[in-house]
Design a protein around this motif. Structure first.
Motif, PDB file in Angstrom:
ATOM      1  N   PRO A 162      46.412  30.392  37.602  1.00 26.66           N
ATOM      2  CA  PRO A 162      45.879  31.475  38.431  1.00 26.66           C
ATOM      3  C   PRO A 162      44.935  30.997  39.533  1.00 26.66           C
ATOM      4  CG  PRO A 162      45.775  32.039  36.098  1.00 26.66           C
ATOM      5  CD  PRO A 162      46.153  30.591  36.173  1.00 26.66           C
ATOM      6  N   GLY A 163      44.354  29.809  39.360  1.00 28.68           N
ATOM      7  CA  GLY A 163      43.449  29.284  40.368  1.00 28.68           C
ATOM      8  C   GLY A 163      44.108  29.037  41.707  1.00 28.68           C
ATOM      9  N   LEU A 164      45.446  28.980  41.723  1.00 25.88           N
ATOM     10  CA  LEU A 164      46.164  28.778  42.981  1.00 25.88           C
ATOM     11  C   LEU A 164      45.932  29.928  43.955  1.00 25.88           C
ATOM     12  CD1 LEU A 164      49.657  27.405  41.844  1.00 25.88           C
ATOM     13  CD2 LEU A 164      47.897  26.166  43.105  1.00 25.88           C
ATOM     14  N   LEU A 165      45.603  31.102  43.436  1.00 25.54           N
ATOM     15  CA  LEU A 165      45.475  32.289  44.277  1.00 25.54           C
ATOM     16  C   LEU A 165      44.041  32.577  44.697  1.00 25.54           C
ATOM     17  CD1 LEU A 165      47.951  34.651  42.396  1.00 25.54           C
ATOM     18  CD2 LEU A 165      48.379  33.297  44.458  1.00 25.54           C
ATOM     19  N   SER A 166      43.123  31.717  44.351  1.00 25.12           N
ATOM     20  CA  SER A 166      41.723  31.943  44.713  1.00 25.12           C
ATOM     21  C   SER A 166      41.190  30.738  45.462  1.00 25.12           C
ATOM     22  CB  SER A 166      40.887  32.192  43.459  1.00 25.12           C
ATOM     23  OG  SER A 166      40.966  31.079  42.587  1.00 25.12           O
ATOM     24  N   GLY A 167      40.020  30.885  46.051  1.00 26.98           N
ATOM     25  CA  GLY A 167      39.424  29.783  46.785  1.00 26.98           C
ATOM     26  C   GLY A 167      39.587  29.927  48.282  1.00 26.98           C
ATOM     27  N   ASP A 168      39.308  28.861  49.001  1.00 29.25           N
ATOM     28  CA  ASP A 168      39.342  28.857  50.462  1.00 29.25           C
ATOM     29  C   ASP A 168      40.775  29.016  50.968  1.00 29.25           C
ATOM     30  OD1 ASP A 168      39.068  28.460  53.154  1.00 29.25           O
ATOM     31  OD2 ASP A 168      38.039  26.532  53.010  1.00 29.25           O
ATOM     32  N   PRO A 169      41.066  30.087  51.723  1.00 38.27           N
ATOM     33  CA  PRO A 169      42.423  30.296  52.239  1.00 38.27           C
ATOM     34  C   PRO A 169      42.909  29.127  53.093  1.00 38.27           C
ATOM     35  CG  PRO A 169      41.112  32.278  52.503  1.00 38.27           C
ATOM     36  CD  PRO A 169      40.164  31.199  52.080  1.00 38.27           C
ATOM     37  N   ALA A 170      41.982  28.400  53.706  1.00 37.04           N
ATOM     38  CA  ALA A 170      42.387  27.278  54.558  1.00 37.04           C
ATOM     39  C   ALA A 170      43.123  26.211  53.755  1.00 37.04           C
ATOM     40  CB  ALA A 170      41.165  26.673  55.244  1.00 37.04           C
ATOM     41  N   ASP A 171      42.781  26.081  52.464  1.00 36.30           N
ATOM     42  CA  ASP A 171      43.485  25.115  51.612  1.00 36.30           C
ATOM     43  C   ASP A 171      44.977  25.422  51.554  1.00 36.30           C
ATOM     44  OD1 ASP A 171      41.041  23.997  51.063  1.00 36.30           O
ATOM     45  OD2 ASP A 171      40.821  24.974  49.118  1.00 36.30           O
ATOM     46  N   TRP A 172      45.289  26.718  51.630  1.00 31.62           N
ATOM     47  CA  TRP A 172      46.681  27.168  51.537  1.00 31.62           C
ATOM     48  C   TRP A 172      47.367  27.123  52.892  1.00 31.62           C
ATOM     49  CZ3 TRP A 172      51.141  27.823  49.611  1.00 31.62           C
ATOM     50  CH2 TRP A 172      52.002  28.858  50.003  1.00 31.62           C
ATOM     51  N   THR A 173      46.716  27.620  53.924  1.00 33.85           N
ATOM     52  CA  THR A 173      47.392  27.841  55.202  1.00 33.85           C
ATOM     53  C   THR A 173      47.507  26.604  56.079  1.00 33.85           C
ATOM     54  OG1 THR A 173      45.304  28.540  56.217  1.00 33.85           O
ATOM     55  CG2 THR A 173      46.690  30.252  55.260  1.00 33.85           C
ATOM     56  N   GLU A 174      46.594  25.646  55.950  1.00 31.30           N
ATOM     57  CA  GLU A 174      46.578  24.531  56.897  1.00 31.30           C
ATOM     58  C   GLU A 174      47.764  23.586  56.738  1.00 31.30           C
ATOM     59  OE1 GLU A 174      42.805  22.623  56.605  1.00 31.30           O
ATOM     60  OE2 GLU A 174      41.773  24.151  57.788  1.00 31.30           O
TER      61      GLU A 174
END
Length: 278
Positions: A166-178
């Motif tokens: 579930p941790g994949l969906l939380s945190g800094d969005p930049a980690d996902w989008t960059e």
């Protein structure tokens, strides 16, 4: 595992062709391939779509939306509906179901809510992209519609892979989008044989580059994404879309009078968004 490292590992796997799809996606991908056959005709498409009641229902709903029902005459049978919207839109709606299936089925109310919001955002972007392409950027509306449907496909895939983390969906969005989102999206789009023009438009979206006045498919998608009244839940640091965004963007589109055009097309957009709700 650290979220950033987990996202990078997921992107590395996708880049190597190691895509793990939830149940049902492979069947939908096969249907997409069959519909993409140049020899596929309306009668054959009807027989293929009959195997998916959900898809058949969406096709009829979209055929009766204001965007496709110019005469206002309702259709109730699948063959007439496919004839009205055409095989390209039939394929796009198949892609819509495939995109949703990428998220899988979660027992978590939080993840289910996130999936619904992501699809609501997707539906608005797709409907707006079609209108903007037709009225402002003069791109092919059906290609823009397809681009809007798939522009968050990596996000739906991320949701399915978050079941065990579930941790994949939380945190800094930049980690996902960059980095992770573009790499995963390209891998999926390559797998389904997406036209290069659509992939290029997504590159524009990820880079955030808007030409003035807007003329490209990428500009079309950027404007649609910016104007969507429902934000993607995966970008948690972004404020909700402002309802008066269109007048602000008017200055960017020169003489196109975006807000006026969108006001004229509001009923078509609303009708298509409603038809895309699952």
């Amino acid at each position: 595992m650290d979220r950033k490292l987990a996202l990078q590992e997921l992107a590395d796997q996708a880049g190597n062709g190691e895509l793990v799809f939830p149940t049902g996606v492979d069947v939908s991908l096969k249907l997409l391939q069959q519909l993409d056959d140049p020899d596929c005709h309306v009668d054959q498409a009807v027989q293929l779509v009959k195997g998916s009641p959900l898809l058949a229902a969406r096709i009829v709903a979209v055929a009766n939306s204001a965007a496709y029902s110019r005469s206002g005459q309702a259709v109730t049978d699948l063959r007439t509906a496919i004839s009205r919207i055409g095989l390209r839109t039939t394929r796009t709606l198949t892609m819509a179901i495939t995109t949703q299936q990428m998220a899988g089925q979660s027992a978590s109310p939080e993840i289910a809510k996130l999936t619904r919001q992501l699809w609501e955002h997707t539906a608005h972007v797709a409907a707006l992209a079609q209108t903007i392409a037709r009225r402002i950027t003069h791109q092919d509306p059906e290609t823009a519609f397809f681009a809007g449907i798939v522009h968050e496909i990596a996000g739906f895939y991320l949701i399915s892979r978050a079941a065990g983390n579930p941790g994949l969906l939380s945190g800094d969005p930049a980690d996902w989008t960059e980095e992770s989102e573009p790499r995963i999206a390209r891998a999926i789009l390559t797998r389904i044989g997406t036209p290069q023009a659509v992939t290029d438009s997504l590159d524009n979206l990820w880079e955030g580059l808007l030409s003035l006045p807007p003329v490209t498919l990428g500009d079309t998608l950027l404007l649609a994404n910016e104007l969507a009244p429902v934000a993607s839940p995966l970008y948690q640091d972004q404020p909700p879309r402002a309802p008066d965004m269109a007048p602000v963007i008017d200055a960017l589109v020169d003489d196109a009078m975006l807000s006026s055009i969108l006001e004229e097309s509001a009923s078509e957009v609303a009708s298509l968004v409603d038809a895309l709700r699952f």
